[in-house]
Scaffold this motif. Sequence first.
Motif, PDB file in Angstrom:
ATOM      1  N   ALA A  38       0.824  -1.214   0.000  1.00  0.00           N
ATOM      2  CA  ALA A  38       0.000   0.000   0.000  1.00  0.00           C
ATOM      3  C   ALA A  38       0.857   1.263   0.000  1.00  0.00           C
ATOM      4  N   ILE A  39       1.849   1.301   0.856  1.00  0.00           N
ATOM      5  CA  ILE A  39       2.688   2.501   0.952  1.00  0.00           C
ATOM      6  C   ILE A  39       3.549   2.667  -0.293  1.00  0.00           C
ATOM      7  N   ASP A  40       4.134   1.575  -0.776  1.00  0.00           N
ATOM      8  CA  ASP A  40       5.003   1.651  -1.948  1.00  0.00           C
ATOM      9  C   ASP A  40       4.239   2.020  -3.213  1.00  0.00           C
ATOM     10  N   LYS A  41       3.056   1.456  -3.383  1.00  0.00           N
ATOM     11  CA  LYS A  41       2.292   1.657  -4.616  1.00  0.00           C
ATOM     12  C   LYS A  41       1.182   2.710  -4.498  1.00  0.00           C
ATOM     13  N   GLY A  42       0.971   3.237  -3.304  1.00  0.00           N
ATOM     14  CA  GLY A  42      -0.074   4.245  -3.124  1.00  0.00           C
ATOM     15  C   GLY A  42      -1.482   3.655  -3.122  1.00  0.00           C
ATOM     16  N   PHE A  43      -1.606   2.404  -2.723  1.00  0.00           N
ATOM     17  CA  PHE A  43      -2.912   1.751  -2.655  1.00  0.00           C
ATOM     18  C   PHE A  43      -3.591   2.082  -1.332  1.00  0.00           C
ATOM     19  N   MET A  44      -4.900   1.991  -1.323  1.00  0.00           N
ATOM     20  CA  MET A  44      -5.669   2.091  -0.095  1.00  0.00           C
ATOM     21  C   MET A  44      -5.611   0.740   0.611  1.00  0.00           C
ATOM     22  N   ILE A  45      -5.715   0.743   1.937  1.00  0.00           N
ATOM     23  CA  ILE A  45      -5.801  -0.501   2.721  1.00  0.00           C
ATOM     24  C   ILE A  45      -7.241  -0.666   3.178  1.00  0.00           C
ATOM     25  N   ALA A  46      -7.751  -1.871   3.059  1.00  0.00           N
ATOM     26  CA  ALA A  46      -9.069  -2.219   3.602  1.00  0.00           C
ATOM     27  C   ALA A  46      -8.861  -3.425   4.506  1.00  0.00           C
ATOM     28  N   THR A  47      -9.369  -3.359   5.727  1.00  0.00           N
ATOM     29  CA  THR A  47      -9.130  -4.434   6.682  1.00  0.00           C
ATOM     30  C   THR A  47     -10.380  -4.757   7.487  1.00  0.00           C
ATOM     31  N   ASN A  48     -10.424  -5.975   7.994  1.00  0.00           N
ATOM     32  CA  ASN A  48     -11.505  -6.401   8.891  1.00  0.00           C
ATOM     33  C   ASN A  48     -10.945  -6.636  10.295  1.00  0.00           C
ATOM     34  N   GLU A  49      -9.750  -6.146  10.529  1.00  0.00           N
ATOM     35  CA  GLU A  49      -9.089  -6.349  11.814  1.00  0.00           C
ATOM     36  C   GLU A  49      -9.100  -5.039  12.594  1.00  0.00           C
ATOM     37  N   HIS A  50      -9.757  -5.059  13.742  1.00  0.00           N
ATOM     38  CA  HIS A  50      -9.910  -3.827  14.513  1.00  0.00           C
ATOM     39  C   HIS A  50      -8.708  -3.505  15.387  1.00  0.00           C
ATOM     40  N   THR A  51      -7.750  -4.369  15.436  1.00  0.00           N
ATOM     41  CA  THR A  51      -6.549  -4.097  16.226  1.00  0.00           C
ATOM     42  C   THR A  51      -5.376  -3.773  15.310  1.00  0.00           C
ATOM     43  N   SER A  52      -5.667  -3.205  14.155  1.00  0.00           N
ATOM     44  CA  SER A  52      -4.601  -2.915  13.197  1.00  0.00           C
ATOM     45  C   SER A  52      -3.856  -1.646  13.605  1.00  0.00           C
ATOM     46  N   ILE A  53      -2.690  -1.479  13.032  1.00  0.00           N
ATOM     47  CA  ILE A  53      -1.874  -0.308  13.310  1.00  0.00           C
ATOM     48  C   ILE A  53      -2.004   0.750  12.217  1.00  0.00           C
ATOM     49  N   TYR A  54      -2.921   0.516  11.286  1.00  0.00           N
ATOM     50  CA  TYR A  54      -3.009   1.417  10.145  1.00  0.00           C
ATOM     51  C   TYR A  54      -3.324   2.851  10.533  1.00  0.00           C
ATOM     52  N   GLU A  55      -4.071   3.047  11.588  1.00  0.00           N
ATOM     53  CA  GLU A  55      -4.388   4.407  12.009  1.00  0.00           C
ATOM     54  C   GLU A  55      -3.134   5.174  12.418  1.00  0.00           C
ATOM     55  N   TYR A  56      -2.044   4.464  12.730  1.00  0.00           N
ATOM     56  CA  TYR A  56      -0.796   5.111  13.118  1.00  0.00           C
ATOM     57  C   TYR A  56       0.120   5.407  11.945  1.00  0.00           C
ATOM     58  N   ILE A  57      -0.043   4.692  10.848  1.00  0.00           N
ATOM     59  CA  ILE A  57       0.875   4.885   9.721  1.00  0.00           C
ATOM     60  C   ILE A  57       0.204   5.450   8.476  1.00  0.00           C
ATOM     61  N   LEU A  58      -1.136   5.485   8.464  1.00  0.00           N
ATOM     62  CA  LEU A  58      -1.864   6.005   7.310  1.00  0.00           C
ATOM     63  C   LEU A  58      -2.855   7.074   7.765  1.00  0.00           C
ATOM     64  N   SER A  59      -3.187   7.963   6.854  1.00  0.00           N
ATOM     65  CA  SER A  59      -4.218   8.955   7.163  1.00  0.00           C
ATOM     66  C   SER A  59      -5.595   8.295   7.054  1.00  0.00           C
ATOM     67  N   ASP A  60      -6.609   8.921   7.618  1.00  0.00           N
ATOM     68  CA  ASP A  60      -7.965   8.340   7.644  1.00  0.00           C
ATOM     69  C   ASP A  60      -8.515   8.020   6.260  1.00  0.00           C
ATOM     70  N   ASP A  61      -8.107   8.768   5.243  1.00  0.00           N
ATOM     71  CA  ASP A  61      -8.621   8.506   3.898  1.00  0.00           C
ATOM     72  C   ASP A  61      -7.804   7.457   3.140  1.00  0.00           C
ATOM     73  N   GLU A  62      -6.800   6.852   3.803  1.00  0.00           N
ATOM     74  CA  GLU A  62      -5.980   5.831   3.157  1.00  0.00           C
ATOM     75  C   GLU A  62      -6.324   4.415   3.587  1.00  0.00           C
ATOM     76  N   PHE A  63      -7.245   4.267   4.564  1.00  0.00           N
ATOM     77  CA  PHE A  63      -7.632   2.925   4.968  1.00  0.00           C
ATOM     78  C   PHE A  63      -9.097   2.893   5.389  1.00  0.00           C
ATOM     79  N   VAL A  64      -9.693   1.695   5.220  1.00  0.00           N
ATOM     80  CA  VAL A  64     -11.084   1.439   5.590  1.00  0.00           C
ATOM     81  C   VAL A  64     -11.077   0.223   6.495  1.00  0.00           C
ATOM     82  N   GLU A  65     -11.832   0.305   7.573  1.00  0.00           N
ATOM     83  CA  GLU A  65     -11.920  -0.802   8.526  1.00  0.00           C
ATOM     84  C   GLU A  65     -13.396  -1.171   8.691  1.00  0.00           C
ATOM     85  N   ILE A  66     -13.700  -2.467   8.518  1.00  0.00           N
ATOM     86  CA  ILE A  66     -15.079  -2.923   8.677  1.00  0.00           C
ATOM     87  C   ILE A  66     -15.125  -4.125   9.604  1.00  0.00           C
ATOM     88  N   ASP A  67     -16.339  -4.536   9.982  1.00  0.00           N
ATOM     89  CA  ASP A  67     -16.516  -5.731  10.810  1.00  0.00           C
ATOM     90  C   ASP A  67     -16.415  -6.989   9.957  1.00  0.00           C
TER      91      ASP A  67
END
Length: 186
Positions: free
Chosen positions: A22-51
Amino acid sequence: MKITVHNSEGGVGKMPISANIAIDKGFMIATNEHTSIYEYILSDDEFVEIDMNEDFPDFDEMNVVFDLAGSINKNSQSIKSAISMSDVVIVPISCELKSMLSGSNTIQEIKNINSEIDILVVTTKRQKQREDVFLDNWDQSKEFIEIRSYIESALPGSVNHYLPLKALKAFDNIFEKTKHPTINKI
């Protein structure tokens, strides 16, 4: 392009692989894991988290990496929807029996959802063993050969590609390079 990174086994490198793509290619991250670290390394518009039991939204023409946790069952709609949308699924597998068993089960579950999907097995945590005799060609390592042989005997013809990934500190380096305000306060 839509890429899913999934193995029901934890600790095999899904998050580092997903984050680096994601970081190398500029892709968005989508995850179903609520304990991810993405909120620390990506801005809010770069990842989506669902149940786990939700479908991922239709990302239209966006480039997305789905970083998926959990096993495929009747409540894992997020995994099923990601695999259905993806062009390729990366299945990280380390050279441990439980990882190889889980990886082969995960590949079979993926093929049950989308029998035509391209699967790439990434052998993770590779470190040179004493009996290894090679220079830089990691597909000649004992662990890579063992994982590939195991998957090919368990699921002949199910995997399109194999890639060795030697043990690196690259994921740790993401934290050092990020400019996210939360990280800078730590």
